[in-house]
Design an enzyme around this catalytic site. Structure first.
Site, PDB file in Angstrom:
ATOM      1  CG  ASN A  74      -6.351  -2.968   2.628  1.00 22.73           C
ATOM      2  OD1 ASN A  74      -7.281  -3.333   1.901  1.00 22.73           O
ATOM      3  ND2 ASN A  74      -6.155  -1.705   2.958  1.00 22.73           N
ATOM      4  CD1 TRP A  75      -5.642  -9.016  -0.111  1.00 15.44           C
ATOM      5  CD2 TRP A  75      -7.266 -10.064  -1.253  1.00 15.44           C
ATOM      6  NE1 TRP A  75      -5.522 -10.369   0.129  1.00 15.44           N
ATOM      7  CE2 TRP A  75      -6.506 -11.043  -0.565  1.00 15.44           C
ATOM      8  CE3 TRP A  75      -8.342 -10.488  -2.039  1.00 15.44           C
ATOM      9  CZ2 TRP A  75      -6.801 -12.406  -0.635  1.00 15.44           C
ATOM     10  CZ3 TRP A  75      -8.647 -11.847  -2.116  1.00 15.44           C
ATOM     11  CH2 TRP A  75      -7.871 -12.792  -1.424  1.00 15.44           C
ATOM     12  CE  LYS A  76      -3.927  -0.476   0.357  1.00 19.62           C
ATOM     13  NZ  LYS A  76      -2.951   0.616   0.323  1.00 19.62           N
ATOM     14  CG  HIS A 112      -6.954   2.247   4.594  1.00 19.70           C
ATOM     15  ND1 HIS A 112      -6.500   3.018   3.548  1.00 19.70           N
ATOM     16  CD2 HIS A 112      -6.011   1.295   4.815  1.00 19.70           C
ATOM     17  CE1 HIS A 112      -5.325   2.533   3.152  1.00 19.70           C
ATOM     18  NE2 HIS A 112      -5.009   1.499   3.903  1.00 19.70           N
ATOM     19  CD  GLU A 151      -5.331   3.309  -0.008  1.00 19.25           C
ATOM     20  OE1 GLU A 151      -6.100   2.339  -0.101  1.00 19.25           O
ATOM     21  OE2 GLU A 151      -4.087   3.190  -0.034  1.00 19.25           O
ATOM     22  CD  GLU A 204      -2.299   1.036   6.996  1.00 20.90           C
ATOM     23  OE1 GLU A 204      -1.651   0.140   6.446  1.00 20.90           O
ATOM     24  OE2 GLU A 204      -3.410   1.410   6.607  1.00 20.90           O
ATOM     25  N   GLY A 255       2.029   2.543  -0.282  1.00 21.15           N
ATOM     26  CA  GLY A 255       2.089   2.403  -1.733  1.00 21.15           C
ATOM     27  C   GLY A 255       3.244   3.161  -2.374  1.00 21.15           C
ATOM     28  CB  SER A 313       6.131   0.480   1.593  1.00 18.96           C
ATOM     29  OG  SER A 313       5.515   1.415   0.728  1.00 18.96           O
ATOM     30  N   GLY A 351      -0.475  -4.004   2.172  1.00 16.11           N
ATOM     31  CA  GLY A 351      -1.263  -3.737   0.974  1.00 16.11           C
ATOM     32  C   GLY A 351      -0.743  -4.543  -0.202  1.00 16.11           C
ATOM     33  N   GLY A 352       0.046  -3.881  -1.054  1.00 16.96           N
ATOM     34  CA  GLY A 352       0.515  -4.496  -2.303  1.00 16.96           C
ATOM     35  C   GLY A 352       1.093  -5.893  -2.147  1.00 16.96           C
TER      36      GLY A 352
HETATM   37  P1  13P Z   1       1.063  -0.876   0.898  1.00 15.56           P
HETATM   38  O1  13P Z   1       1.605  -2.067   1.672  1.00 15.56           O
HETATM   39  O2  13P Z   1       0.733  -1.199  -0.518  1.00 15.56           O
HETATM   40  O3  13P Z   1       1.947   0.300   1.072  1.00 15.56           O
HETATM   41  O4  13P Z   1      -0.333  -0.500   1.584  1.00 15.56           O
HETATM   42  C1  13P Z   1      -0.397  -0.367   2.955  1.00 15.56           C
HETATM   43  C2  13P Z   1      -1.823  -0.216   3.362  1.00 15.56           C
HETATM   44  O5  13P Z   1      -2.452   0.781   3.085  1.00 15.56           O
HETATM   45  C3  13P Z   1      -2.449  -1.325   4.082  1.00 15.56           C
HETATM   46  O6  13P Z   1      -3.704  -0.971   4.571  1.00 15.56           O
END
Ligand code: 13P
Length: 256
Positions: free
Chosen positions: A12-14, A99, A101, A170, A176, A216, A237-238
């Site tokens: 997930n590149w956000k 998600h 967010e 999640e 994050g 994470s 994510g990251g």
């Molecule tokens: P991180 O891996 O950056 O914690 O993000 C997880 C996430 O929200 C994937 O959808």
């Protein structure tokens, strides 16, 4: 990980990267590393404006593409909205629904998440339904109650509609923050989720359903999480923005 369920790992590149050139370059680096492996299903979720070019870059590879969100509506006067059909039309097969967010920053309620799930299925996108508790909720002992409540959106569907569904657990406190859930913490909730799904749709469906962990995840922690019996994949994510690190996650190999 269970032999009967193919692992599925999402990137997930956000809201990253900021330019089309960087997005296509990252897709190319991932294609070089992962484009022909088949043991793990890999789905990349780039920002919407880059989805088409990323999908083109990955054409005829084993890597799939999805959208990070979609609109409830299918067509019409809804400024700024993106429909499931549009996602399909530019090469997206999957879509994230709910998600954390989207829930926390953009106000997607359970009712809206349910409508997005419905819109995804109606438009031919395979949904990843994301659920998870906040730190406050975990510390108040509400984890199971929160995820059980978030799963209620599934009740309005028939099991036949949900054959491609993937769930992503999640925990918000792990997203994050660098604070990954331990494999045991994640497994406990994954097992609970599978039991809840079994109550709704029966054992056969629950046993074939894939449940990802997200929050994470790094290459150093991927293998330990995937060793748990009810963890069938990861939503990253990251670390999904770093080609070699993400490739190591898909290989369940520590890069450190
Ligand atoms: P991180 O891996 O950056 O914690 O993000 C997880 C996430 O929200 C994937 O959808």
């Amino acid at each position: 990980m269970h032999a009967d369920r193919q692992p599925i790992i999402g990137g997930n590149w956000k809201l990253n990267p900021q330019s089309l050139g960087e997005a296509v370059s990252l897709a190319g680096q991932l294609r070089n590393r992962l484009g022909s492996q088949r043991s793990v299903q890999v789905v990349l979720f780039p920002p919407m404006p880059f989805l088409h070019e990323v999908a083109e870059k990955l054409r005829e590879s084993e890597l799939l593409v999805g959208s990070q969100d979609l609109a409830v509506q299918a067509a019409g006067a809804f400024t700024g909205a993106v429909s499931a059909a549009m996602i399909r039309s530019v090469g997206g097969q999957w879509v994230l629904c709910g998600h954390s967010e989207r829930r926390a920053v953009f106000g997607d309620s359970d009712a809206i998440v349910g409508q997005k799930l419905s819109a995804a299925l109606a438009g031919g996108c395979k949904p990843v339904l994301c659920i998870g508790e906040s730190l406050e909720q975990r510390e108040a002992g509400q984890t199971f109650a929160v995820v059980a409540a978030q799963l209620q959106v599934l009740k309005s569907f028939q099991v036949s509609q949900l054959q491609d569904l993937v769930l992503a657990y999640e925990p918000v406190w792990a997203i994050g923050t660098g604070r990954v859930a331990t494999p045991e913490q994640a497994q406990e909730v994954h097992l609970f989720i599978r039991q809840q799904v079994q109550e709704l749709f029966g054992k056969n469906f629950a046993q074939q359903l894939r449940i990802q962990y997200g929050g994470s995840v790094k290459s150093a922690t991927a293998a330990g999480l995937m060793a748990q019996p009810d963890i069938d994949g990861l939503l990253v994510g990251g670390a999904s923005l770093l080609a070699e690190e993400f490739a190591n996650i898909v290989r369940f190999k520590s890069g450190n």
